[in-house]
Design a protein around this motif. Structure first.
Motif, PDB file in Angstrom:
ATOM      1  N   TYR A 155       0.873  -1.184   0.000  1.00 53.83           N
ATOM      2  CA  TYR A 155       0.000   0.000   0.000  1.00 53.83           C
ATOM      3  C   TYR A 155       0.908   1.232   0.000  1.00 53.83           C
ATOM      4  N   ASN A 156       1.026   1.837  -1.167  1.00 51.68           N
ATOM      5  CA  ASN A 156       1.930   2.981  -1.318  1.00 51.68           C
ATOM      6  C   ASN A 156       1.259   4.273  -0.892  1.00 51.68           C
ATOM      7  N   LEU A 157       1.934   5.020   0.002  1.00 51.88           N
ATOM      8  CA  LEU A 157       1.413   6.282   0.513  1.00 51.88           C
ATOM      9  C   LEU A 157       2.342   7.448   0.219  1.00 51.88           C
ATOM     10  N   GLU A 158       3.259   7.267  -0.720  1.00 54.59           N
ATOM     11  CA  GLU A 158       4.194   8.328  -1.094  1.00 54.59           C
ATOM     12  C   GLU A 158       3.990   8.719  -2.556  1.00 54.59           C
ATOM     13  N   ALA A 159       4.423   9.929  -2.883  1.00 55.06           N
ATOM     14  CA  ALA A 159       4.358  10.372  -4.277  1.00 55.06           C
ATOM     15  C   ALA A 159       5.374   9.606  -5.113  1.00 55.06           C
ATOM     16  N   VAL A 165      -0.111  -3.858  -5.911  1.00 54.40           N
ATOM     17  CA  VAL A 165       0.043  -2.534  -5.319  1.00 54.40           C
ATOM     18  C   VAL A 165      -1.306  -1.857  -5.150  1.00 54.40           C
ATOM     19  N   TRP A 166      -1.531  -1.324  -3.963  1.00 54.39           N
ATOM     20  CA  TRP A 166      -2.622  -0.381  -3.722  1.00 54.39           C
ATOM     21  C   TRP A 166      -1.999   1.002  -3.607  1.00 54.39           C
ATOM     22  N   ASP A 167      -2.648   2.009  -4.173  1.00 55.63           N
ATOM     23  CA  ASP A 167      -2.128   3.369  -4.092  1.00 55.63           C
ATOM     24  C   ASP A 167      -3.271   4.335  -3.818  1.00 55.63           C
ATOM     25  N   TYR A 168      -3.015   5.302  -2.951  1.00 57.36           N
ATOM     26  CA  TYR A 168      -4.064   6.219  -2.523  1.00 57.36           C
ATOM     27  C   TYR A 168      -4.345   7.336  -3.512  1.00 57.36           C
ATOM     28  N   HIS A 196      -3.117   9.898  -9.560  1.00 57.20           N
ATOM     29  CA  HIS A 196      -1.983  10.289 -10.395  1.00 57.20           C
ATOM     30  C   HIS A 196      -0.817   9.321 -10.210  1.00 57.20           C
ATOM     31  N   ASN A 197      -0.623   8.845  -8.992  1.00 57.17           N
ATOM     32  CA  ASN A 197       0.354   7.779  -8.768  1.00 57.17           C
ATOM     33  C   ASN A 197       0.000   6.545  -9.593  1.00 57.17           C
ATOM     34  N   VAL A 198      -1.282   6.165  -9.556  1.00 55.66           N
ATOM     35  CA  VAL A 198      -1.725   4.965 -10.275  1.00 55.66           C
ATOM     36  C   VAL A 198      -1.415   5.095 -11.762  1.00 55.66           C
ATOM     37  N   GLN A 243      -4.004  -0.827  -8.034  1.00 56.07           N
ATOM     38  CA  GLN A 243      -5.372  -0.378  -7.842  1.00 56.07           C
ATOM     39  C   GLN A 243      -5.378   0.952  -7.093  1.00 56.07           C
ATOM     40  N   HIS A 244      -6.352   1.780  -7.431  1.00 54.52           N
ATOM     41  CA  HIS A 244      -6.555   3.024  -6.702  1.00 54.52           C
ATOM     42  C   HIS A 244      -7.425   2.735  -5.491  1.00 54.52           C
ATOM     43  N   VAL A 245      -6.871   2.897  -4.298  1.00 55.87           N
ATOM     44  CA  VAL A 245      -7.587   2.668  -3.049  1.00 55.87           C
ATOM     45  C   VAL A 245      -7.455   3.935  -2.209  1.00 55.87           C
TER      46      VAL A 245
END
Length: 255
Positions: free
Chosen positions: A47-51, A72-75, A78-80, A92-94
């Protein structure tokens, strides 16, 4: 995350172990994984929480290669997009959501800090703080504070700043502040669309107008209170249970 999973009916535990038998691990902080030499299971969700967009300091081939190997989950959308463009196949965008338990900072008896920023020091981040100090305000930049000490500082602050530079909006940091009724002034987002869903609860302003905007809101308690109310409402509508449940049901996850 842990509470949302439990409310969805899953047996979820919060741990720093990466080898619990019979469980699928969701790992936070994967951007620093290479620092520690830790092996993680092949089915781990990162779960990525960084730019990680191209303009970010975290954008590196080493990190992208790690993401290509895992789910990978990303918050951040734009990261996705950036990860997909870089060949990360399972992302996935989460979004970041809230649960009632996030609202846990007790109001301070006295808000004796006018403006506060908590984060790693840089000259750019310090500049508006120093400008406010020269104008006679109690403005502070603090780093290396966590947990109860950090929350006590937040409670004492009339205004908390969110400063980022050329990178994506720090929803993780700001969502916690909004859930706890903290008034936030944020540097404008690199991607303008990121401001839309938080515009009622956060004051977005150009970097060179941060100090003057702080001064204006320090003298307008009603305006701060209105934003605080709107921010809490935003977080009540952003259900972590809904976001996590949708991610678990997506064909990208189940397929």
């Amino acid at each position: 995350m842990n509470i949302a999973l439990q409310r969805l009916g899953h047996s979820s535990v919060l741990t720093d172990a990466v080898d619990l038998p019979g469980r699928r691990h969701i790992l936070f902080g994967s951007n620093t994984l290479s620092w520690w030499g830790i092996e993680i299971p092949d089915d781990t969700i990162l779960y990525n929480l960084e730019a990680v967009t191209p303009e970010s300091d975290w954008h590196s081939e080493e990190l992208l290669e790690l993401f290509r190997r895992y789910h990978v989950w990303d918050y951040n959308r734009h990261n996705v997009a950036a990860l997909r463009a870089a060949g990360v196949p399972r992302v996935q965008h989460v979004p970041i959501g809230g649960v009632p338990e996030l609202d846990r900072i007790r109001p301070a008896l006295t808000q004796d800090i006018d403006v506060l920023f908590i984060g790693t020091y840089s000259a750019e981040r310090a500049a508006p703080i120093e400008q406010l100090q020269r104008a006679g305000y109690n403005a502070q930049l603090r780093e290396g504070v966590w947990g109860a000490q950090r929350d006590d500082l937040y409670a004492r602050a009339k205004i908390v700043l969110n400063l980022h530079g050329p990178t994506i909006f720090e929803v993780v940091r700001v969502s916690y502040l909004l859930a706890n009724g903290i008034f936030v002034i944020s540097e404008k987002c690199y991607y303008a669309d990121e401001e839309e869903e938080f515009a009622d609860g956060v004051v977005f302003v150009d970097y060179d107008r941060i100090a003057e905007t702080c001064i204006r809101y320090l003298s307008d308690h009603r305006a701060r209170a209105a934003r605080i109310t709107a921010g809490r409402e935003i977080m009540r509508k952003r259900s972590a249970r809904k976001y996590i449940g949708a991610a678990l049901a997506e064909p990208a996850f189940t397929g």
